[in-house]
Scaffold this motif. Structure first.
Motif, mmCIF file in Angstrom:
data_model
loop_
_atom_site.group_PDB
_atom_site.id
_atom_site.type_symbol
_atom_site.label_atom_id
_atom_site.label_comp_id
_atom_site.label_asym_id
_atom_site.label_seq_id
_atom_site.Cartn_x
_atom_site.Cartn_y
_atom_site.Cartn_z
ATOM 1 N N LYS A 1 0.519 -0.955 0.261
ATOM 2 C CA LYS A 1 0.149 -0.136 0.278
ATOM 3 C C LYS A 1 0.575 1.225 -0.115
ATOM 4 C CE LYS A 1 -0.959 -0.194 5.369
ATOM 5 N NZ LYS A 1 -2.116 -0.372 5.964
ATOM 6 N N ASP B 1 -5.951 -1.378 -0.211
ATOM 7 C CA ASP B 1 -6.149 -3.079 -1.102
ATOM 8 C C ASP B 1 -7.461 -2.921 -0.787
ATOM 9 O OD1 ASP B 1 -6.095 -4.885 -3.154
ATOM 10 O OD2 ASP B 1 -5.365 -5.927 -1.566
ATOM 11 N N TYR C 1 -2.334 -8.363 0.560
ATOM 12 C CA TYR C 1 -1.864 -7.896 -0.742
ATOM 13 C C TYR C 1 -1.181 -8.790 -1.802
ATOM 14 C CZ TYR C 1 -1.103 -4.601 2.568
ATOM 15 O OH TYR C 1 -1.207 -2.864 3.314
ATOM 16 N N ARG D 1 -3.907 -8.463 -7.822
ATOM 17 C CA ARG D 1 -5.046 -6.675 -7.737
ATOM 18 C C ARG D 1 -3.993 -5.683 -6.965
ATOM 19 N NH1 ARG D 1 -6.638 -11.239 -4.239
ATOM 20 N NH2 ARG D 1 -6.502 -9.194 -2.255
ATOM 21 N N ALA E 1 -2.476 -3.904 -5.207
ATOM 22 C CA ALA E 1 -2.642 -3.255 -4.326
ATOM 23 C C ALA E 1 -0.720 -2.178 -5.003
ATOM 24 C CB ALA E 1 -2.012 -4.391 -3.429
#
Length: 345
Positions: free
Chosen positions: A51, A322, A327, A331, A333
């Motif tokens: 993040k 996220d 994580y 995706r 993140a």
């Protein structure tokens, strides 16, 4: 009750209720709503493996930097309506919690980390040009408007003032309250702290003598930002309110109350006329500063950690958590996002 608070709702005058602000919207309000109708697209750009805690634009608006839980900083170049990754900056041994650029040199930025150091970077060399050891785990940082001093705050509520040229400590202050965010005023002669008791502490600079402690919010006062014109500053609180303050008078002139969760991050637009605020709500509120009216809201799928308006145009960079807190490289993140792009881009 919030000290000095004025609502932005129409109040009766001599028994006659004023018309709603929306019925007498400013030309700026109408122009920006039209602009956002045509430029309401958000696009996301991969930046980190975890993040993103902080995003910030260089003073000339050419570059965007991001700092992450993955211990790195990234720098992008803005090309038309795209962010093109220029470099990734490694060296910290812990999360990069906040970063900021030199106020007038678009090549230098500084990062604050939980590894008890700050690092100054030069985008022309892609290397760390200075590492400064500090006493605690650093969580917030700001660069003075005159470019001469960097202030860094740590988890033990110590703020250290570092000479930006010699990289040596000029002063160190231990506070007896929880220090959340720190900032100089635009004139460089006052230093502001938001604290866990809902207060704004104002110190003279460089003497660091207490000037005033303002009871700003009934709960934790989290973030603070000054508008580019020097007229106002804004604070965000755990009470989900954003308050707008007159810099000269140190009184609250307006309050924004559309968020439901603690306000984590704030940013004024380059002209000082818009204020973006964000929280765990799944939208970013964009308000017209002078009226408090909602100009737009940017829809998000998860809480927003950080927002930053571009220094020359209505383009907002931001970063969110996220979607489900895990994580996964499949995706998004660790992405940064831009809002304000043309709908047909």
């Amino acid at each position: 009750m919030i000290y000095g608070l004025e609502t932005s709702f129409p109040l009766p005058v001599n028994g006659v209720r004023l018309p709603e602000v929306s019925n007498m919207a400013s030309q700026y309000y109408l122009d920006m709503q039209e602009s956002f109708r045509n430029n309401s697209k958000s696009r996301e750009f991969p930046a980190h493996s975890a993040k993103v805690h902080s995003v910030a634009w260089s003073c000339d608006g050419r570059r965007l930097a991001s700092g992450s839980f993955d211990k790195t900083a990234s720098v992008f170049v803005l090309e038309k309506d795209r962010l093109v990754k220029e470099n990734n900056y490694r060296g910290h041994g812990d999360s990069v919690d906040q970063l900021c650029w030199h106020p007038s040199n678009p090549d230098l930025f500084v990062t604050a980390s939980g590894d008890k150091t700050i690092r100054i970077w030069d985008v022309r060399t892609t290397k760390c040009i200075a590492t400064v050891n500090t006493k605690g785990e650093n969580i917030n940082i700001c660069w003075s408007p005159d470019g001469q001093t960097i202030a860094v705050g740590n988890k033990d509520d110590v703020v250290t003032f570092i000479d930006a040229k010699t990289h040596r400590s000029r002063a160190e202050e231990q506070f007896k309250f929880e220090v959340n965010e720190i900032s100089w005023n635009n004139d460089n002669d006052m230093f502001f702290l938001t604290n866990g008791n809902g207060c704004i502490n104002v110190l003279s600079y460089p003497e660091l003598k207490p000037i005033q402690s303002i009871n700003a919010h009934p709960s934790n006062c989290i973030c603070i930002k000054f508008d580019p014109t020097g007229k106002y500053f804004a604070t965000g609180s755990a009470d989900a309110l954003v308050s707008l303050w007159d810099v000269e008078e140190l009184v609250c002139v307006r309050c924004f109350s559309r968020l439901d969760w603690p306000v984590r991050t704030l940013s004024f637009s380059h002209d000082g006329k818009m204020l973006a605020s964000a929280s765990e709500d799944h939208f970013i509120d964009i308000a017209e500063v002078e009226t408090g009216e909602k100009l737009w809201e940017v829809q998000c799928e998860s809480p927003t950690f950080t927002v930053a308006w571009h220094p020359k145009r209505p383009l907002l960079a931001y970063a969110c958590d996220d979607k489900d807190g895990k994580y996964d490289s499949n995706r998004e993140a660790g992405t940064v996002k831009l809002f304000g792009l043309p709908n047909d881009s």
